[in-house]
Motif scaffolding. Structure first.
Motif, PDB file in Angstrom:
ATOM      1  N   HIS A  85       3.534  -1.914  10.926  1.00 53.45           N
ATOM      2  CA  HIS A  85       3.937  -1.537  12.281  1.00 53.45           C
ATOM      3  C   HIS A  85       3.594  -0.095  12.637  1.00 53.45           C
ATOM      4  O   HIS A  85       3.581   0.251  13.815  1.00 53.45           O
ATOM      5  CB  HIS A  85       5.427  -1.783  12.469  1.00 53.45           C
ATOM      6  N   ARG A  86       3.310   0.741  11.644  1.00 56.57           N
ATOM      7  CA  ARG A  86       3.031   2.149  11.916  1.00 56.57           C
ATOM      8  C   ARG A  86       1.544   2.479  11.868  1.00 56.57           C
ATOM      9  O   ARG A  86       1.169   3.642  12.007  1.00 56.57           O
ATOM     10  CB  ARG A  86       3.797   3.029  10.930  1.00 56.57           C
ATOM     11  N   ALA A  87       0.727   1.485  11.658  1.00 53.98           N
ATOM     12  CA  ALA A  87      -0.719   1.696  11.591  1.00 53.98           C
ATOM     13  C   ALA A  87      -1.418   0.584  12.375  1.00 53.98           C
ATOM     14  O   ALA A  87      -0.901  -0.528  12.451  1.00 53.98           O
ATOM     15  CB  ALA A  87      -1.178   1.683  10.129  1.00 53.98           C
ATOM     16  N   PRO A  88      -2.579   0.869  12.927  1.00 57.13           N
ATOM     17  CA  PRO A  88      -3.327  -0.157  13.655  1.00 57.13           C
ATOM     18  C   PRO A  88      -4.093  -1.064  12.689  1.00 57.13           C
ATOM     19  O   PRO A  88      -5.313  -1.014  12.589  1.00 57.13           O
ATOM     20  CB  PRO A  88      -4.265   0.660  14.547  1.00 57.13           C
ATOM     21  N   VAL A  89      -3.335  -1.869  11.937  1.00 62.31           N
ATOM     22  CA  VAL A  89      -3.913  -2.714  10.888  1.00 62.31           C
ATOM     23  C   VAL A  89      -3.387  -4.136  11.021  1.00 62.31           C
ATOM     24  O   VAL A  89      -2.406  -4.386  11.718  1.00 62.31           O
ATOM     25  CB  VAL A  89      -3.581  -2.161   9.481  1.00 62.31           C
ATOM     26  N   GLN A  90      -4.046  -5.037  10.335  1.00 63.97           N
ATOM     27  CA  GLN A  90      -3.625  -6.433  10.296  1.00 63.97           C
ATOM     28  C   GLN A  90      -3.001  -6.810   8.954  1.00 63.97           C
ATOM     29  O   GLN A  90      -2.318  -7.819   8.850  1.00 63.97           O
ATOM     30  CB  GLN A  90      -4.812  -7.367  10.576  1.00 63.97           C
ATOM     31  N   VAL A  91      -3.254  -6.001   7.916  1.00 60.41           N
ATOM     32  CA  VAL A  91      -2.745  -6.296   6.571  1.00 60.41           C
ATOM     33  C   VAL A  91      -2.224  -5.011   5.939  1.00 60.41           C
ATOM     34  O   VAL A  91      -2.881  -3.965   6.006  1.00 60.41           O
ATOM     35  CB  VAL A  91      -3.853  -6.904   5.670  1.00 60.41           C
ATOM     36  N   ALA A  92      -1.037  -5.123   5.324  1.00 59.37           N
ATOM     37  CA  ALA A  92      -0.475  -3.991   4.579  1.00 59.37           C
ATOM     38  C   ALA A  92       0.126  -4.497   3.282  1.00 59.37           C
ATOM     39  O   ALA A  92       0.757  -5.552   3.251  1.00 59.37           O
ATOM     40  CB  ALA A  92       0.590  -3.271   5.405  1.00 59.37           C
ATOM     41  N   VAL A  93      -0.068  -3.731   2.234  1.00 63.70           N
ATOM     42  CA  VAL A  93       0.501  -4.060   0.933  1.00 63.70           C
ATOM     43  C   VAL A  93       1.403  -2.914   0.504  1.00 63.70           C
ATOM     44  O   VAL A  93       1.133  -1.755   0.825  1.00 63.70           O
ATOM     45  CB  VAL A  93      -0.611  -4.328  -0.113  1.00 63.70           C
ATOM     46  N   SER A  94       2.492  -3.257  -0.194  1.00 64.07           N
ATOM     47  CA  SER A  94       3.393  -2.226  -0.689  1.00 64.07           C
ATOM     48  C   SER A  94       3.674  -2.431  -2.164  1.00 64.07           C
ATOM     49  O   SER A  94       3.601  -3.551  -2.680  1.00 64.07           O
ATOM     50  CB  SER A  94       4.707  -2.229   0.092  1.00 64.07           C
ATOM     51  N   ILE A  95       4.013  -1.306  -2.812  1.00 59.78           N
ATOM     52  CA  ILE A  95       4.326  -1.307  -4.244  1.00 59.78           C
ATOM     53  C   ILE A  95       5.478  -0.341  -4.475  1.00 59.78           C
ATOM     54  O   ILE A  95       5.410   0.819  -4.040  1.00 59.78           O
ATOM     55  CB  ILE A  95       3.135  -0.804  -5.088  1.00 59.78           C
ATOM     56  N   THR A  96       6.495  -0.807  -5.189  1.00 61.00           N
ATOM     57  CA  THR A  96       7.575   0.066  -5.630  1.00 61.00           C
ATOM     58  C   THR A  96       8.032  -0.424  -6.999  1.00 61.00           C
ATOM     59  O   THR A  96       8.239  -1.619  -7.188  1.00 61.00           O
ATOM     60  CB  THR A  96       8.738   0.114  -4.604  1.00 61.00           C
ATOM     61  N   GLY A  97       8.126   0.478  -7.955  1.00 58.44           N
ATOM     62  CA  GLY A  97       8.473   0.017  -9.291  1.00 58.44           C
ATOM     63  C   GLY A  97       8.808   1.138 -10.244  1.00 58.44           C
ATOM     64  O   GLY A  97       8.885   2.302  -9.862  1.00 58.44           O
TER      65      GLY A  97
END
Length: 163
Positions: A85-97
């Motif tokens: 929602h904060r970038a003009p993109v269609q796909v976002a991936v996240s990582i937390t660990g």
């Protein structure tokens, strides 16, 4: 699939990508941008190592962090959706660990939570237990898994486009 091939598929489908990374510290964005010409596919990478950064840059809720902690599927979901929602993109991936060393009885070393947000699709989250092979190995495995998730996200868009 190579990173270059992933980028080419994204390019053909008109997909732009954002990453939201914690324990990998930008390794996914670096892998993507190591390929010349990736700027027409990769929009941005958010490195949100601290909880404050997750809140400020991605909109992760303080309530979520307090209730379940940063290493959780709930936070991975909010990170991925925040990046989408904060970038003009269609796909976002996240990582937390927890890359290690260390961890706890409840959140052991090698536990990594991922999120995949694709425009027009429900966000997917998952947790992988990489074990404790060492910090570098956990981070590299998490990077590679995130790249595979991006491939899945691109496939979802390709199916919608009929390509």
């Amino acid at each position: 699939m190579t990173v270059a091939a992933l980028l080419e598929r994204a390019r053909r489908a008109g997909v732009r990508i954002a990453t939201a990374e914690s324990c990998t510290g930008g390794m996914v964005a670096a892998a993507l941008t190591d390929v010349a010409g990736s700027s027409d596919v990769v929009d941005r990478g958010f490195v949100t190592y601290s909880n404050a950064a997750k809140q400020d840059l991605l909109g992760v809720r303080a309530d979520t962090l307090q209730a379940v902690g940063a290493v959780s599927e709930d936070v991975a979901r909010e990170m991925a959706e925040g990046a989408l929602h904060r970038a003009p993109v269609q796909v976002a991936v996240s990582i937390t660990g927890i890359a290690g060393p260390g961890g706890s009885e409840f959140k052991p070393e090698g536990r990594v939570c991922f999120g995949l947000a694709v425009q027009g699709n429900p966000t997917r989250v998952e947790t992988i237990e990489f074990g404790a092979p060492g910090r570098a190995q956990v981070r590299a495995a998490a990077r590679d898994h995130a790249l595979a998730l991006l491939e899945r996200g691109i496939s979802l868009i390709e199916r919608k486009l009929g390509t």
